[in-house]
Write a protein that holds these residues in place. Structure first.
Motif, short mmCIF file in Angstrom:
data_model
loop_
_atom_site.label_atom_id
_atom_site.label_comp_id
_atom_site.label_asym_id
_atom_site.label_seq_id
_atom_site.Cartn_x
_atom_site.Cartn_y
_atom_site.Cartn_z
N UNK A 1 -10.99 -7.22 -0.05
CA UNK A 1 -9.61 -6.77 0.23
C UNK A 1 -8.61 -7.88 -0.08
N UNK A 2 -7.52 -7.56 -0.75
CA UNK A 2 -6.56 -8.58 -1.15
C UNK A 2 -5.78 -9.12 0.06
N UNK A 3 -5.44 -10.40 0.02
CA UNK A 3 -4.65 -10.94 1.13
C UNK A 3 -3.17 -11.06 0.76
N UNK A 4 -2.82 -10.72 -0.48
CA UNK A 4 -1.40 -10.70 -0.83
C UNK A 4 -0.94 -9.24 -0.94
N UNK A 5 0.35 -9.07 -1.29
CA UNK A 5 0.88 -7.70 -1.38
C UNK A 5 0.43 -6.97 -2.64
N UNK A 6 -0.14 -7.72 -3.60
CA UNK A 6 -0.50 -7.18 -4.91
C UNK A 6 0.70 -6.45 -5.53
N UNK A 7 1.82 -7.17 -5.55
CA UNK A 7 3.04 -6.60 -6.10
C UNK A 7 3.35 -7.38 -7.37
N UNK A 8 3.48 -6.68 -8.48
CA UNK A 8 3.68 -7.39 -9.75
C UNK A 8 5.04 -8.08 -9.78
N UNK A 9 6.07 -7.38 -9.34
CA UNK A 9 7.42 -7.96 -9.33
C UNK A 9 8.11 -7.52 -8.05
N UNK B 1 5.59 -1.03 -11.16
CA UNK B 1 5.61 -2.48 -11.27
C UNK B 1 6.10 -3.12 -9.98
N UNK B 2 7.00 -2.44 -9.25
CA UNK B 2 7.53 -3.06 -8.04
C UNK B 2 6.83 -2.57 -6.77
N UNK B 3 5.83 -1.69 -6.91
CA UNK B 3 5.13 -1.20 -5.73
C UNK B 3 4.15 -2.26 -5.21
N UNK B 4 4.02 -2.34 -3.88
CA UNK B 4 3.01 -3.23 -3.31
C UNK B 4 1.70 -2.44 -3.23
N UNK B 5 0.73 -2.84 -4.04
CA UNK B 5 -0.50 -2.05 -4.19
C UNK B 5 -1.54 -2.36 -3.14
N UNK B 6 -1.23 -3.30 -2.24
CA UNK B 6 -2.24 -3.79 -1.31
C UNK B 6 -2.99 -2.65 -0.60
N UNK B 7 -2.20 -1.71 -0.03
CA UNK B 7 -2.80 -0.64 0.75
C UNK B 7 -3.81 0.17 -0.07
N UNK B 8 -3.37 0.55 -1.27
CA UNK B 8 -4.20 1.40 -2.11
C UNK B 8 -5.46 0.66 -2.53
#
Lengths: 433, 336
Positions: B298-306, B281-288
């Protein structure tokens, strides 16, 4: 109140007088003010634990919510920050709440089964992403305006006295939410749930900068109504006149005067709460609570709604703790989330209740004033005592380490006091009748 | 190739950290669950027992290092561990003798004993701060990586590095050994069987001649041992700071309750459930995500849930959800 109790109260009063005479009245009065506020919180805990046997270790969270209420109500508004993101943040919070309500509604209305689980999960996940989509850009916008001095939305600019009951209400709302989920379960679960809520409340206040500036701290909160600022007092002709007639130093007299005024206010609040609590304890309601505490099964058999009563007393006690938390923040004039630690705001309060006598309001007051005094005095005399003990040792790193660690004696001494009282006098200094 | 990079990034940032953190939580929760199953109270002092054991181990490590003793590529702390366990077991047994035994004989309610354990927690915390102070201590030595991120990159030619820290490998291997030994002990030995009997039905166990004092003492010793190992592993992997062990109480209790209080298997499962949810939940998924979707998406945010500041909130939320729907936990609680 019998002679023994009066003597106990006189002894505790003597401690404060001795501190005033031997050290300074300023110190004595600041200890008294801190002790009075913590005592009020202890009365809330006593209602939960002493009346009803509910074991809640989330006192710190409710105190912090009280402090937050002061910021929301009485801090001055930050118009620019508000315009940048305020309405959006509010909208996001409303959307989040609506998603939660919709999920609960769906759970209640739909037939059990996989479809229900999927629909509820979809509502929650969709609601979360909707919330974040609205919330994030607005938070960034609000925090970007003047972050050095503001960065938060600010409050309503209303007087502190309005903020105190709001603190109670915020705490009561949180207590309702915890109580609804955890009160029907085993008692240890309530302890863990309240511990968790307290930690999370403080971490929200620490990290949500738009709310209360987080760890950047929020200063300059207004004083409650009749209390003047020392500097103002020192400029008033009437005050200076009075001081010179008694031959006092105006600076010292003004600081002591302000503290006395606070002590008086807190004393009045404490008095009102004790009066109400004593009435409640000696009413049919109080007898019912104690009956439930002593034997839940037979109380339930008599047709008492055990969970409902527990929820009620949990909310009431938490509201009192929130009220006390709001008064603390008002007196300090600032909200510093980093200072909320469980030792000071949960454990100390518990030691007060147990040492004083759980289930007895006057006992809690006695315990509160005694432990409140001890708490601040240990800090002052701990290093001194350690200095004496180690005086014979050679100078060096080891001795410095011992003297330096003496401030942690607080933790040790409070733990030992709790253990000793629980073991040898579990009913406290003034036992329940 | 991109899917492979995504997999490596997942392993590196989610799976491996989650696995070692989960092992630490599982060991912590095992201690809590063991005390709950046999002594029948939630031991709030468990976090500080872990800190105490880790502290003794650190002091012994420093002493060994000053003598020039090392453990090759492995941390010296592993050599110091037995001393830490012995000291913690002695401390905990003394606590039982001085504090808890009185309440056990009185048959005091579990809530009273929980409050008493709060008192013990603060005394222990005070002792720890008194001896070692409040600062962060680092006591990891030996090789830092089993798998070096740069070597991995040159070896495979992938853009994403994969790193396995020595402490992570040590954590997982030690946890497997400890859990195996504990289950063997509970299932196969006479003392272990009597502990299970005692946990199931105290009166029946007493009738059949099981010595309760021995069961209690063995329970404390095992709990102290597991706590010391868990505390040391956590300290090796992150760093040692007395306050963080108090904060570990919440995820540890969450793990024990989610699995079912009193159930050792549940404690292990709960530890991993909590650890992986926190990390995911706290991982920034952007890279993956960037590796997996076409470039235009490609996402422009960190895609981090919390944000990571709320990792304790995650364990608490899972706790609440499980309590609401399965009040006795994933595995049925209280069966040692």
């Amino acid at each position: 109140m019998n002679a023994r109790n009066l003597i106990l109260f006189a002894l505790v009063a003597g401690l404060y007088v001795a501190t005033g005479v031997l050290q300074s009245w300023n110190l004595s009065l600041s200890i008294l003010n801190a002790a009075l506020l913590t005592t009020i919180a202890a009365l809330g805990v006593n209602m939960q634990w002493g009346y009803a046997g509910l074991f809640s270790v989330g006192t710190m969270g409710f105190t912090a919510l009280g402090g937050l209420a002061v910021v929301l109500i009485s801090a001055r508004p930050n118009v620019d920050n508000w315009q940048a993101g305020g309405p959006g943040i509010l909208l996001a919070l409303v959307l989040g709440a609506l998603a939660g309500i919709a999920a609960v509604f769906a759970w209640r209305r739909l037939a059990p089964g996989r479809t229900r689980a999927l629909i509820v999960a979809a509502i929650l996940i969709g609601g979360f992403f909707l919330f974040r989509a609205v919330f994030d850009p607005n938070v960034t916008a609000a925090e970007a305006v003047n972050p050095q001095f503001a960065g938060n939305l600010g409050g309503l600019g209303l007087p502190s006295l309005v903020a105190w009951p709001v603190g109670g209400l915020l705490a009561a709302a949180a207590a309702w939410a915890i109580g609804k989920t955890a009160l029907g379960l085993r008692s240890d679960y309530l302890a863990i749930a309240t511990l968790g809520i307290a930690e999370i409340t403080v971490s929200v206040i620490k990290n949500e900068d738009w709310l209360a500036r987080g760890v950047k701290n929020l200063i300059d909160l207004p004083r409650p109504w009749p209390v003047p600022y020392e500097v103002q007092l020192q400029q008033q002709a009437g005050f200076l006149d009075f001081v010179s007639r008694w031959g006092l130093d105006p600076v010292t007299a003004s600081t002591i005067g302000v503290k006395l005024l606070y002590a008086g206010m807190f004393g009045i609040v404490l008095g009102i709460i004790i009066w109400a609590f004593e009435r409640a304890l000696n009413s049919p309601w109080g007898r019912m609570m104690r009956a439930i505490r002593d034997n839940e099964v037979s109380a339930a058999a008599m047709g008492k709604d055990v969970t409902g009563r527990h929820l009620q007393v949990f909310i009431l006690g938490s509201a009192v703790i929130g009220f006390a938390g709001a008064m603390m923040t008002s007196m300090d004039g600032q909200l510093t989330p980093g200072t909320y630690n469980p030792l000071r705001f949960t454990f100390l309060v518990w030691v007060m209740v147990i040492v004083g006598g759980s289930g007895n309001n006057w006992g809690t007051v006695l315990g509160g004033l005694l432990i409140g005094w001890l708490w601040l005095v240990v800090e002052n005399i701990g290093p001194n005592i350690m200095g004496y003990i180690t005086a014979g040792m050679p100078e060096g790193a080891f001795r410095n380490h011992l003297v330096g660690s003496a401030e942690h004696m607080r933790l040790l001494s409070m733990g030992v006091i709790l253990l000793v009282v629980m073991r040898f006098s579990p009913r406290g200094l003034i036992p329940e009748k | 190739m991109d899917a492979l990079n995504a997999l490596v990034a997942f392993l590196n940032f989610v799976f491996i950290p989650g696995l070692s953190y989960g092992a630490q939580l599982a060991l912590g929760a095992l201690g809590v669950t063991l005390i709950y199953g046999i002594l029948r109270f939630s031991n709030f002092a468990h976090g500080d027992t872990m800190a105490f054991g880790a502290m003794v181990t650190i002091l012994m490590t420093w002493w060994l290092q000053s003598l020039g003793v090392t453990f090759g590529p492995l941390p010296t702390a592993l050599l110091a561990l037995p001393f830490g366990i012995a000291a913690t077991a002695a401390f905990v047994l003394a606590t039982d003798r001085v504090v808890y035994r009185f309440y056990r004989r009185q048959k005091a309610s579990s809530t009273i004993v929980v409050i008493v354990s709060l008192g013990v927690m603060f005394v222990m915390n005070g002792v720890i701060r008194f001896i070692i102070g409040v600062d962060e201590q680092n006591f990891s030595d030996g090789a830092r990586f089993v798998l070096n991120p740069n070597e991995f990159k040159t070896m495979t030619g992938l853009a994403e590095p994969l790193a396995i820290k020595t402490t992570q490998l040590v954590t997982v291997v030690t946890a497997i050994i400890v859990v195996g030994a504990l289950f063997w002990f509970l299932q196969k030995t006479r003392t272990g069987k009597s502990m299970r009997a005692f946990s199931d039905n105290e009166d029946l166990a007493l009738l059949s001649g099981i010595n309760p004092d021995k069961v209690v003492a063995v329970t404390w010793i095992i709990a102290a041992g597991i706590a010391t190992i868990a505390g040391t592993l956590y300290g090796l992997d992150k760093s040692f700071k007395p306050f963080t062990y108090f904060q570990l109480l919440l995820p540890i209790f969450a793990a024990a309750i989610v699995g079912g209080l009193g159930n050792p298997l549940g404690a292990i499962a709960g530890g991993f459930v909590i650890a992986f949810s926190e990390v995911m939940v706290t991982n920034a998924w952007k890279k993956i995500v960037t590796y997996l979707v076409p470039e235009s998406m490609a996402p422009d945010t960190l895609v981090q849930l919390l944000s990571t500041d709320y990792k304790f909130a995650v364990s608490f939320t899972i706790l609440i959800i499980v309590l609401l729907f399965m009040p006795t936990g994933l595995f049925k609680g209280k069966s040692l």
